[in-house]
Design an enzyme around this catalytic site. Sequence first.
Site, mmCIF file in Angstrom:
data_model
loop_
_atom_site.group_PDB
_atom_site.id
_atom_site.type_symbol
_atom_site.label_atom_id
_atom_site.label_comp_id
_atom_site.label_asym_id
_atom_site.label_seq_id
_atom_site.Cartn_x
_atom_site.Cartn_y
_atom_site.Cartn_z
ATOM 1 N N TRP A 230 0.977 -0.959 0.016
ATOM 2 C CA TRP A 230 0.055 0.057 -0.035
ATOM 3 C C TRP A 230 0.847 1.357 0.041
ATOM 4 O O TRP A 230 1.983 1.280 0.424
ATOM 5 C CB TRP A 230 -0.953 0.076 1.110
ATOM 6 C CG TRP A 230 -0.584 0.069 2.761
ATOM 7 C CD1 TRP A 230 0.720 -0.270 2.862
ATOM 8 C CD2 TRP A 230 -1.000 0.800 3.587
ATOM 9 N NE1 TRP A 230 0.954 0.021 4.294
ATOM 10 C CE2 TRP A 230 -0.266 0.533 4.673
ATOM 11 C CE3 TRP A 230 -2.010 1.337 3.629
ATOM 12 C CZ2 TRP A 230 -0.429 1.328 6.010
ATOM 13 C CZ3 TRP A 230 -2.332 1.917 5.045
ATOM 14 C CH2 TRP A 230 -1.612 1.995 6.077
ATOM 15 N N SER A 231 0.264 2.186 -0.665
ATOM 16 C CA SER A 231 1.060 3.481 -0.696
ATOM 17 C C SER A 231 2.333 3.283 -1.534
ATOM 18 O O SER A 231 2.011 2.772 -2.654
ATOM 19 C CB SER A 231 1.356 4.333 0.809
ATOM 20 O OG SER A 231 2.041 5.474 0.359
ATOM 21 N N LEU A 232 3.552 3.734 -1.137
ATOM 22 C CA LEU A 232 4.598 3.380 -2.144
ATOM 23 C C LEU A 232 4.669 1.890 -2.188
ATOM 24 O O LEU A 232 5.321 1.579 -3.148
ATOM 25 C CB LEU A 232 5.991 3.755 -1.191
ATOM 26 C CG LEU A 232 7.131 3.436 -1.935
ATOM 27 C CD1 LEU A 232 7.574 4.079 -3.348
ATOM 28 C CD2 LEU A 232 8.559 4.021 -1.051
ATOM 29 N N GLY A 234 2.746 0.449 -3.394
ATOM 30 C CA GLY A 234 2.006 0.021 -4.760
ATOM 31 C C GLY A 234 3.053 -0.038 -5.815
ATOM 32 O O GLY A 234 2.758 -0.526 -7.242
#
Length: 409
Positions: A230-232, A234
Amino acid sequence: MGLLFKRDFHDEFGAWALGFIPYGGIDFGEIVGVAQAVGDGDDSAFYEAWVAAGDRFKTEATDTLTKGRQAVARDLFLKASECYATAKHPIFGFPVDPRLVEAFRKQTAAFDQAMALSKTPVTPIRIPFEKGSLPAYFIPAVDYPDSVRPLLILTNGYDGTITDMYFASAVAAIHRGYHCLLFDGPGQGELLIEQGIPLRPDWETVVSAVIDVAVTLPLVDVARIAISGWSLGGYLAPRAASGDERIAACIADPGVPSLADGFRQMVINLMGASPEAVANLGTMDQHLLDQVWDFITNNRKLSWSIVQRGFWVNGTKDLRAYLASLELYTMTGRESLIRCPTLLTMAQHDSLSSAANVFYDSLTCPKTLLRFSADRGAGDHCEMKNRTLLNRCVLDWLDDVFGTTAITH
């Protein structure tokens, strides 16, 4: 919904806790109470209010444990860990504030106490990696603590921690019949805060070391190992999937094909720069670089994200070096290396997900793109105001990919 915290900068971090409420995080009233304690205060006030809440939960947990109520104590230690994790966000960066280290150590200790009190006790493990090791936790599925089940490896983003990832993703997954493996890699948690080891773009190298250990665990179905970031994360999760064929499914929330492209587009939009001028961020004209620097340093959020946090995490000392490092974080030329079914998310108002559809089009593997909208409360970064919707959709997809069945209650 208006701001809970009076300062926008604080609200972005403090309101993050709302997404953890359904998964055992601190309740809404507690978040409001912390916000009131912060008031018009500065970053120190934010830190102190959250640490005070964490200390309160820790004391309650310890008192409860002396009365033999282990399950209640476990929940309270988890809440304490969440508070300590939240406290340090505004002061996260270099030079390292001693309070950051103190909060991280208290967070880790509380999380370890909670894990040890689980119905099936969870103990930290170490994953050999290059000259050192990565901290990790193998958390078995709630209804299958002794059964061979699919494994979901969770990977974090920039300033997230194992505690955040536990609430955001692991709780939902272990209740759906998945074993979970959570870890800190370079540039994250312990490796960054305690050891000063920066982030690296070749996340397949990191995750391969994690999988080397995972496949030796007796409860892991080695044919059904998934990774979710999730977030970075990704970017990190697909990068890992492009380099290790033992990954049988990949989830990127959101789908991030490049770190540099988003920054490149920001400079084009805000500075009126030509695409040619920012074709390589590390070699852009000094005059344009100075303009970008002025813009960043006059924006509290960008200054924190890039100068305070980004330089430290990426292991760079100045803006040019930081921008040059961003160019290394790219999936260009690696898209076809991902062979496993892959899910990308795209939230309506999340700037990090702006290229998820382009990334999706470039993939040649079995693929799915899930869009999340503001009218469902899921339009922001990582769908944090409706994390239950995100988890339900993601785990439904993973069930279908793996043909997973689980006990239902």
